[in-house]
Scaffold this motif. Structure first.
Motif, mmCIF file in Angstrom:
data_model
loop_
_atom_site.group_PDB
_atom_site.id
_atom_site.type_symbol
_atom_site.label_atom_id
_atom_site.label_comp_id
_atom_site.label_asym_id
_atom_site.label_seq_id
_atom_site.Cartn_x
_atom_site.Cartn_y
_atom_site.Cartn_z
ATOM 1 N N SER A 140 0.804 -1.231 0.000
ATOM 2 C CA SER A 140 0.000 0.000 0.000
ATOM 3 C C SER A 140 0.838 1.282 0.000
ATOM 4 O O SER A 140 0.567 2.186 -0.803
ATOM 5 C CB SER A 140 -0.961 -0.006 1.193
ATOM 6 O OG SER A 140 -1.805 1.108 1.154
ATOM 7 N N PRO A 141 1.854 1.423 0.863
ATOM 8 C CA PRO A 141 2.634 2.674 0.849
ATOM 9 C C PRO A 141 3.287 2.953 -0.504
ATOM 10 O O PRO A 141 3.302 4.102 -0.960
ATOM 11 C CB PRO A 141 3.691 2.443 1.941
ATOM 12 C CG PRO A 141 3.075 1.443 2.858
ATOM 13 C CD PRO A 141 2.286 0.532 1.962
ATOM 14 N N TYR A 162 -6.788 1.721 -1.854
ATOM 15 C CA TYR A 162 -7.416 1.118 -0.678
ATOM 16 C C TYR A 162 -6.570 -0.053 -0.172
ATOM 17 O O TYR A 162 -6.192 -0.940 -0.941
ATOM 18 C CB TYR A 162 -8.824 0.626 -1.017
ATOM 19 C CG TYR A 162 -9.786 1.746 -1.326
ATOM 20 C CD1 TYR A 162 -10.411 2.454 -0.306
ATOM 21 C CD2 TYR A 162 -10.059 2.106 -2.651
ATOM 22 C CE1 TYR A 162 -11.288 3.492 -0.592
ATOM 23 C CE2 TYR A 162 -10.942 3.138 -2.941
ATOM 24 C CZ TYR A 162 -11.546 3.827 -1.900
ATOM 25 O OH TYR A 162 -12.408 4.853 -2.188
ATOM 26 N N THR A 163 -6.293 -0.030 1.125
ATOM 27 C CA THR A 163 -5.522 -1.093 1.768
ATOM 28 C C THR A 163 -6.488 -2.157 2.276
ATOM 29 O O THR A 163 -7.326 -1.882 3.135
ATOM 30 C CB THR A 163 -4.707 -0.539 2.944
ATOM 31 O OG1 THR A 163 -3.898 0.545 2.479
ATOM 32 C CG2 THR A 163 -3.824 -1.612 3.548
ATOM 33 N N ILE A 164 -6.371 -3.368 1.742
ATOM 34 C CA ILE A 164 -7.263 -4.458 2.115
ATOM 35 C C ILE A 164 -6.583 -5.339 3.172
ATOM 36 O O ILE A 164 -5.518 -5.907 2.928
ATOM 37 C CB ILE A 164 -7.636 -5.314 0.892
ATOM 38 C CG1 ILE A 164 -8.183 -4.438 -0.236
ATOM 39 C CG2 ILE A 164 -8.645 -6.393 1.293
ATOM 40 C CD1 ILE A 164 -9.434 -3.682 0.100
ATOM 41 N N LYS A 165 -7.198 -5.428 4.335
ATOM 42 C CA LYS A 165 -6.700 -6.331 5.370
ATOM 43 C C LYS A 165 -7.185 -7.749 5.078
ATOM 44 O O LYS A 165 -8.299 -7.944 4.590
ATOM 45 C CB LYS A 165 -7.177 -5.872 6.745
ATOM 46 C CG LYS A 165 -6.585 -4.547 7.182
ATOM 47 C CD LYS A 165 -7.044 -4.163 8.579
ATOM 48 C CE LYS A 165 -6.426 -2.837 9.002
ATOM 49 N NZ LYS A 165 -6.878 -2.420 10.356
ATOM 50 N N THR A 174 -0.036 -10.241 4.912
ATOM 51 C CA THR A 174 -0.118 -8.854 4.444
ATOM 52 C C THR A 174 0.244 -8.659 2.973
ATOM 53 O O THR A 174 0.258 -7.538 2.488
ATOM 54 C CB THR A 174 0.798 -7.964 5.310
ATOM 55 O OG1 THR A 174 2.134 -8.512 5.296
ATOM 56 C CG2 THR A 174 0.296 -7.899 6.743
ATOM 57 N N VAL A 175 0.551 -9.743 2.255
ATOM 58 C CA VAL A 175 0.921 -9.605 0.843
ATOM 59 C C VAL A 175 -0.334 -9.513 -0.016
ATOM 60 O O VAL A 175 -1.368 -10.112 0.277
ATOM 61 C CB VAL A 175 1.793 -10.789 0.372
ATOM 62 C CG1 VAL A 175 3.128 -10.776 1.103
ATOM 63 C CG2 VAL A 175 1.080 -12.120 0.592
ATOM 64 N N ALA A 176 -0.236 -8.776 -1.115
ATOM 65 C CA ALA A 176 -1.398 -8.542 -1.976
ATOM 66 C C ALA A 176 -1.865 -9.818 -2.668
ATOM 67 O O ALA A 176 -3.055 -9.993 -2.922
ATOM 68 C CB ALA A 176 -1.063 -7.476 -3.020
ATOM 69 N N GLY A 177 -0.925 -10.715 -2.967
ATOM 70 C CA GLY A 177 -1.261 -11.912 -3.726
ATOM 71 C C GLY A 177 -2.188 -12.879 -3.014
ATOM 72 O O GLY A 177 -2.739 -13.788 -3.640
#
Length: 247
Positions: A140-141, A162-165, A174-177
């Motif tokens: 996200s950053p 948007y940061t998705i938890k 915490t990785v997007a994948g």
């Protein structure tokens, strides 16, 4: 397998450097679904700092002796340590990028280069764009930084990141994948009217070669729930800029 064990592992692999091209160090990923399994501890900031110190010490030795970095800490370790991601030149051609090593540095450099290529186009562009990006906590950053660069060069473009938890696997992931469609839908539903013309996601969220997320929902499920076009984008700065521009 950290601490002295990690030093031993690196040392033994370095002895085989004639045959071992590169080595990556990646933190263990622990989900919330661990009932009855042996206890394991996630990598903390303090541990990540220790790992980076070990890896960079061996990198210095490898650069001097064999002309490459040889061993690389993953982006996730640098982010957990709250340290800047190394410059792209530090990765010697990104031999471990498939393991998430240097992906952030590569994406940032490509995006900046792509923006520079579009500089002449910027001056004549008058398209008003409103779009959103959904990503994980770790990325996200970086994506917010890239979105800011884009908005500076294209003032009529507005990007919401948007940061998705990860509620599906647990917030320690915490990785997007590993983000699921269900988490995207539930967390973006309150912002449904603010998503704009399209929602960008990384193609790493999808099973290989199809439009299915890890919770077996599809891109169409997300589109129908949020009333927005969803576009999956490769982890490539040029592709990301094209997706933002709608090209």
């Amino acid at each position: 397998n950290d601490g002295e064990e990690l030093t031993y592992t690196i040392s033994e692999l370095y002895k085989m450097r004639e045959y071992v091209k590169s080595v990556s160090v990646v933190p263990i990923g622990l989900t919330k679904h661990r009932q009855g399994l042996c206890e394991m501890q996630a990598v903390t900031k303090e541990k990540a700092l220790e790992i980076v110190s070990q890896v960079e010490s061996w990198q210095k030795k490898a650069r001097k002796e064999i002309g490459t970095g040889f061993i690389y800490a993953s982006d996730e370790i640098y982010l957990k340590a709250e340290l800047p991601i190394p410059e792209s030149d530090s990765y010697f051609g990104f031999p471990q990028i498939e393991n998430g090593v240097g992906m952030c540095a590569s994406l940032q450099k490509e995006f900046i280069d792509a923006l520079a290529d579009k500089r002449e186009y910027n001056e004549t562009d008058s398209n008003k764009r409103r779009l959103s990006i959904a990503t994980g906590v770790l990325a996200s950053p970086l994506l917010k930084s890239l979105a800011g660069m884009m908005e500076n060069d294209f003032p009529d473009t507005k990007i919401n990141v948007y940061t998705i938890k990860n509620d599906f696997f647990g917030e320690t992931v915490t990785v997007a994948g590993l983000i699921t469609a269900g988490d995207i839908i539930s967390q973006l539903m309150p912002f449904k009217e603010e998503l704009g013309d399209r929602l960008l996601i990384t193609e790493n969220m999808l099973k290989s070669g199809c439009d299915i997320f890890l919770d077996d929902k599809t891109i169409s499920d997300v589109e129908n729930a949020l009333s927005v076009k969803v576009i999956s984008v490769p982890t490539d700065g040029y592709a990301l800029l094209d997706a933002i521009l709608g090209e």
